[in-house]
Design an enzyme around this catalytic site. Structure first.
Site, mmCIF file in Angstrom:
data_model
loop_
_atom_site.group_PDB
_atom_site.id
_atom_site.type_symbol
_atom_site.label_atom_id
_atom_site.label_comp_id
_atom_site.label_asym_id
_atom_site.label_seq_id
_atom_site.Cartn_x
_atom_site.Cartn_y
_atom_site.Cartn_z
ATOM 1 N N HIS A 84 51.748 29.336 40.247
ATOM 2 C CA HIS A 84 50.627 28.553 40.778
ATOM 3 C C HIS A 84 50.702 27.099 40.342
ATOM 4 O O HIS A 84 50.319 26.201 41.074
ATOM 5 C CB HIS A 84 49.304 29.178 40.346
ATOM 6 C CG HIS A 84 48.891 30.287 41.257
ATOM 7 N ND1 HIS A 84 48.082 31.315 40.870
ATOM 8 C CD2 HIS A 84 49.191 30.515 42.535
ATOM 9 C CE1 HIS A 84 47.906 32.134 41.881
ATOM 10 N NE2 HIS A 84 48.563 31.673 42.904
ATOM 11 N N ASP A 128 28.126 27.319 60.457
ATOM 12 C CA ASP A 128 26.942 28.161 60.673
ATOM 13 C C ASP A 128 26.652 28.334 62.162
ATOM 14 O O ASP A 128 26.262 29.421 62.597
ATOM 15 C CB ASP A 128 25.732 27.561 59.959
ATOM 16 C CG ASP A 128 25.717 27.962 58.495
ATOM 17 O OD1 ASP A 128 25.971 29.152 58.217
ATOM 18 O OD2 ASP A 128 25.497 27.092 57.639
ATOM 19 N N CYS A 134 30.663 18.202 61.212
ATOM 20 C CA CYS A 134 31.080 18.251 59.809
ATOM 21 C C CYS A 134 31.483 19.654 59.387
ATOM 22 O O CYS A 134 31.776 19.894 58.225
ATOM 23 C CB CYS A 134 29.987 17.712 58.892
ATOM 24 S SG CYS A 134 28.492 18.688 58.925
ATOM 25 N N GLU A 183 22.918 23.475 63.234
ATOM 26 C CA GLU A 183 23.648 24.656 62.765
ATOM 27 C C GLU A 183 23.086 25.931 63.373
ATOM 28 O O GLU A 183 23.664 26.997 63.220
ATOM 29 C CB GLU A 183 23.539 24.776 61.242
ATOM 30 C CG GLU A 183 24.107 23.603 60.502
ATOM 31 C CD GLU A 183 23.911 23.729 59.008
ATOM 32 O OE1 GLU A 183 24.848 24.152 58.327
ATOM 33 O OE2 GLU A 183 22.802 23.402 58.529
HETATM 34 C C1 PEP Z 1 28.403 24.109 58.498
HETATM 35 O O1 PEP Z 1 27.632 25.073 58.530
HETATM 36 O O2 PEP Z 1 29.234 23.857 59.390
HETATM 37 C C2 PEP Z 1 28.360 23.183 57.352
HETATM 38 C C3 PEP Z 1 29.050 22.067 57.334
HETATM 39 O O3 PEP Z 1 27.621 23.567 56.278
HETATM 40 P P1 PEP Z 1 28.111 24.655 55.201
HETATM 41 O O4 PEP Z 1 29.536 25.018 55.541
HETATM 42 O O5 PEP Z 1 27.972 24.028 53.868
HETATM 43 O O6 PEP Z 1 27.164 25.779 55.435
HETATM 44 MG MG MG Z 2 25.970 25.178 57.103
#
Ligand code: PEP
Ligand code: MG
Length: 844
Positions: A462, A723, A770, A699
């Site tokens: 690793h 999400d 994101c 989300e």
């Molecule tokens: C998502 O849900 O895409 C997000 C960026 O939030 P997390 O992955 O922290 O739930």
């Molecule tokens: Mg999320």
């Protein structure tokens, strides 16, 4: 308190397990007990119970005794090789026997001549919660005499007892993995075994291991094309067999994907015997990470951690070990969440070791016998290392480093300290060490480190994988000769040809410096290209931001060309602790990230806790379905005290306006309004600060479909595809069996993205993504084709995402995205992208 007496199954000479010439038994990986060197060829039942297993060769029998305790009698060592010759089994699986009933008859002389040893381990599994209270003294023993006395808690014995009632199911499979059952497949199998509603064991080479223990599975020494038997007992036995067989196939697919068509293991290149001296004072080593470096020989010493042997009471020590393990688990998880894929994988392996049932059972037994938590943990780890090292398999030997790493994390946590970070290094350090642990490498100052030379180590360890991720040239397996290299001397590392020049001539230094400089220039060019603002081929501005968990990520983000932070996951500050961080602590943390971004925008997501991220200090009602319960903004609004403290800290970050706020898990516009009201109050409280820009995360399908309302009141929108995908597809994002199907390129998810992006752009709001999909090359053209103008990705992915965006035009992407919206499945979408834009690629 239940008790169980185990009688000697043979006449012979009783000895401790350590004397058995097999590391698996000697290391107690199959359980604790004693061994008997037999003087007669009859094995009788050491207790009453049901015959659980009979080895195919007839050399071993295990009984399931009352309370769910498994007792294994294994005649001789490596007797599996005799394939039944000299053995006669007198019972069959499922049969009930009484103590003293005959189990196996064997030809003592014939077996003695053919086997490595006649030493016969009699071991009991610790899973039922019983521990050995008394054992027969070394010396002569007669069948039927008391060998072991067990006692312990009743509760843990109940479940196995229930399972004992059901028959055992078995499946025999041939292991196709090129490296056998090494750490990663072992970890996969153990995960599946832990999820199963069955007790699962794996048998190979005549030995059985608890499938929940990675260490025990590795210690079976299973190699390419070995046959193993998976045994399961309990209500979910059939499903468990399917799950483990599927896990093996999955491991095979992963291996094929990682090394398509490769026939040989990816070991390093060693041009001559490692450690040998070549011409002109050069030492040879195995190339673990290629490259050139000229630098100053520097040694690091690992601080020895003292542990005292006697404990201060079993309950206290056991509690201490639990506490230390949970601290380390939390730390490791935090590190893993925010690191790149390599770091995440390594951290996951360390967490597996931390929670390994065998290691923990061994440590608890030692604690019960009066040892301190530190002594017990170290002894448990060292036993497993001895077993792995005795297996003669390079890959398994390399796992010893990981175990040592986990050992020292826990010992430091027991002493109330974290592993010391920031070991001092001189400029241009070539690091010399006997071995290096992954966490030691991560703690070093990368800017000063130019190469690593290890006396030991392996090219696939690793720490080598991490060094490759950090782009630090590395030679391993150099032997003791590296100890003679004078500290402070100038050395040349040629990690292309496996050479270390310890007395380089001036020309050699100059040549190596030229080569190293050429490599550095190449890397710098890559990074420089990523520093430019990102535009699509038609000039449309697409901003590429970074997802950040802590200040180190922000530094990496800037180095990789991030134009800002599109998602600061502040919840890492809140989880795995006993009270919430106060305003000052939060301010320090947020300010550090803002400073590291050097003026670039910082999108700070308000604490996304609750649901799958519970807080110890935030009692929430038990929820049947936490993913649909109090999560994200719902939790924050339920605890306005925590929310206000976080908002005050965020609003105080300098300079004013540096921070934009992002609200997680929004379902409707009322939530946005509620937070806005609180922010307005706090801005007034803080002396009339201007309100920050406030965005909402899309989300939930509800938010995506009502994005028109949200867009009118929010300053920007950010799609959390992780999400959004789980809620759109009704598939838990962490579900192992659904992992291949939870694809954000499913047309249903794309339609939600299209609705959200359309609503945002209609009123002039920037729409970002994101979630993880923003770094998926097949997704990038679709997202920008649907109107997304900001992508926030892990720092390491930024250069590649920018390169890809620069090759695309919005018109082509829009046409492609519209076509994909009409398709039936994620697979069709990926195929379409691959056909239309081969550079983006559709494969996952
Ligand atoms: C998502 O849900 O895409 C997000 C960026 O939030 P997390 O992955 O922290 O739930
Ligand atoms: Mg999320």
């Amino acid at each position: 308190m239940p008790t169980l007496t185990i009688l000697a199954p043979l006449d012979g000479w009783c000895a401790p397990l350590e004397e058995v010439p097999d590391p698996v038994f000697a290391g107690r990986l199959l359980g604790d007990g004693l061994a008997i060197d037999p003087v007669a060829g009859l094995v009788v039942a050491p207790c009453g119970g049901e015959v659980a297993t009979v080895a195919a060769g007839g050399h071993a029998v295990s009984l399931r005794a009352e309370g769910g305790v498994d007792v294994l009698v294994h005649v001789g060592i490596d007797t599996v090789q005799l394939a039944g010759r000299g053995f006669e089994v007198l019972v069959r699986p499922g049969q009930t026997v009484a103590a003293g009933d005959a189990l196996i008859r064997f030809d003592l002389d014939a077996v003695a001549r053919a086997a490595k040893s006649l030493m016969t381990p009699v071991v009991v599994s610790a899973e039922a919660g019983l521990t050995i209270r008394a054992r027969h003294a070394p010396g002569p023993v007669r069948a039927g005499e008391v060998l072991l006395e067990l006692s312990g808690a009743a509760a843990s014995a109940a479940a196995p007892a229930r399972r004992a009632a059901s028959a055992e199911a078995t499946r025999v499979v041939t292991v196709g993995l090129r490296h056998g059952l090494h750490a990663r497949p072992a970890a996969l199998l153990s995960q599946r075994a832990r999820e199963a509603d069955a007790e699962v064991t794996i048998e190979a080479h005549g030995k059985r291991a608890n499938a929940r223990s990675v260490v025990a599975l590795m210690a079976l020494g299973v190699r390419h094309r070995d046959q193993i038997s998976i045994h399961a007992r309990g209500p979910g036995a059939a499903a468990a067999l399917d799950a483990l067989a599927a896990a093996l196939e999955e491991a095979l697919r992963v291996e094929a994907g990682a090394h398509p068509g490769a026939a040989a293991p990816p070991t390093g290149r060693a041009p001559r015997a490692a450690g040998a001296r070549g011409d002109g004072g050069a030492l040879a080593g195995v190339v673990a990470v290629p490259g050139y470096a000229v630098g100053v020989a520097t040694r690091i010493e690992r601080p020895e951690i003292d542990v005292r042997e006697p404990g201060a009471g079993a309950a206290h020590e056991s509690g201490e070990l639990e506490r230390a393990r949970s601290i380390v688990r939390a730390r490791l998880t935090r590190v893993g969440e925010v690191g790149g894929a390599t770091r995440r994988e390594i951290v996951a392996a360390h967490v597996e070791f931390l929670d390994d049932p065998l290691l923990n059972e061994t440590a608890q037994e030692l604690i019960a016998s009066g040892k301190s938590a530190g002594y017990a943990w170290r002894a448990a780890i060292r036993r497993s290392i001895a077993v792995l090292q005795a297996l003669g398999d390079e890959r398994l030997r390399e796992r010893a480093d990981d175990l040592l790493d986990v050992e020292s994390h826990v010992l430091f946590a027991l002493a109330g300290e974290a592993r010391p970070m920031n070991l001092p290094l001189p400029e241009r350090a070539v690091l010399f060490a006997d071995e290096l642990l992954p966490s030691e490498l991560v703690a070093l100052d990368r800017e000063r480190l130019v190469a690593i030379c290890l006396a030991g180590g392996g090219a696939t360890s690793h720490v080598a994988i991490l060094a490759a991720a950090m782009d630090v040239p590395m030679l391993v397996g150099m032997g003791e000769a590296v100890r003679e290299v004078a500290e402070g001397s100038t050395v040349v590392v040629d990690a292309e040809h496996g050479r270390l020049d310890v007395a380089p001539a001036r020309e050699a230094v100059q040549a190596a410096e030229r080569l190293a400089a050429a490599r550095r220039a190449g890397r710098a060019a890559e990074r420089a290209a990523a520093q430019a603002d990102c535009r699509a081929a038609d000039g449309t501005r697409i901003e590429v931001y970074a997802n950040v968990g802590e200040v180190a990520d922000a530094v990496a983000a800037v180095a990789n060309g991030a134009e800002g932070c599109g998602l600061l996951r502040t919840e890492f500050l809140f989880i795995d602790r006993d009270r919430a961080p106060d305003e000052e602590e939060q301010l320090l943390a947020y300010q550090a990230v803002a400073d590291a971004l050097r003026g670039r925008p910082l999108v700070l997501r308000l604490m996304d806790v609750g649901g799958d991220k519970p807080l110890r200090y935030l009692p929430l009602p038990a929820e049947g379905n936490p993913a649909l319960g109090l999560r994200g903004i719902r939790t924050a609004l339920r605890r306005p005290d925590l929310l206000r403290t976080q908002l005050r800290a965020a609003l105080r970050v300098a300079p004013p306006g540096a921070v934009r706020l992002l609200l997680p898990m929004i379902t409707d516009v009322a939530e946005l309004r509620a937070v806005r009201t609180i922010i307005a109050e706090l801005c007034a409280e803080l002396g009339g600060r201007p309100p920050p820009s406030i965005g909402v995360m899309l989300e939930t399908p509800a938010a995506a479909l009502t994005a028109d309302h949200l867009a009118r009141e929010a300053d920007f929108l950010s799609i959390g595809s992780n999400d959004l995908t789980q809620y759109a597809l009704a598939m838990d994002r962490g579900h192992p069996e659904l992992a291949a199907r939870i694809d954000a390129l499913h047309p249903a998810v794309l339609k939600l993205v299209a609705a959200a992006a359309g609503a945002g752009t209609a009123v002039g709001r920037v729409v970002a993504v994101c979630g993880g999909v923003a770094a998926d090359p097949a997704a990038v053209p679709l997202l920008i084709g649907l109107g997304v103008r900001e992508l926030s990705v892990v720092p390491a992915a930024i250069p590649a995402v920018k390169r890809l965006v620069q090759s695309l035009t919005i018109a082509d992407c829009a046409a492609l995205a519209q076509r994909c919206l009409t398709l039936e499945s994620a697979a069709d979408v990926r195929a379409q992208v691959a056909r239309t834009l081969p550079t983006a690629g559709g494969a996952r």
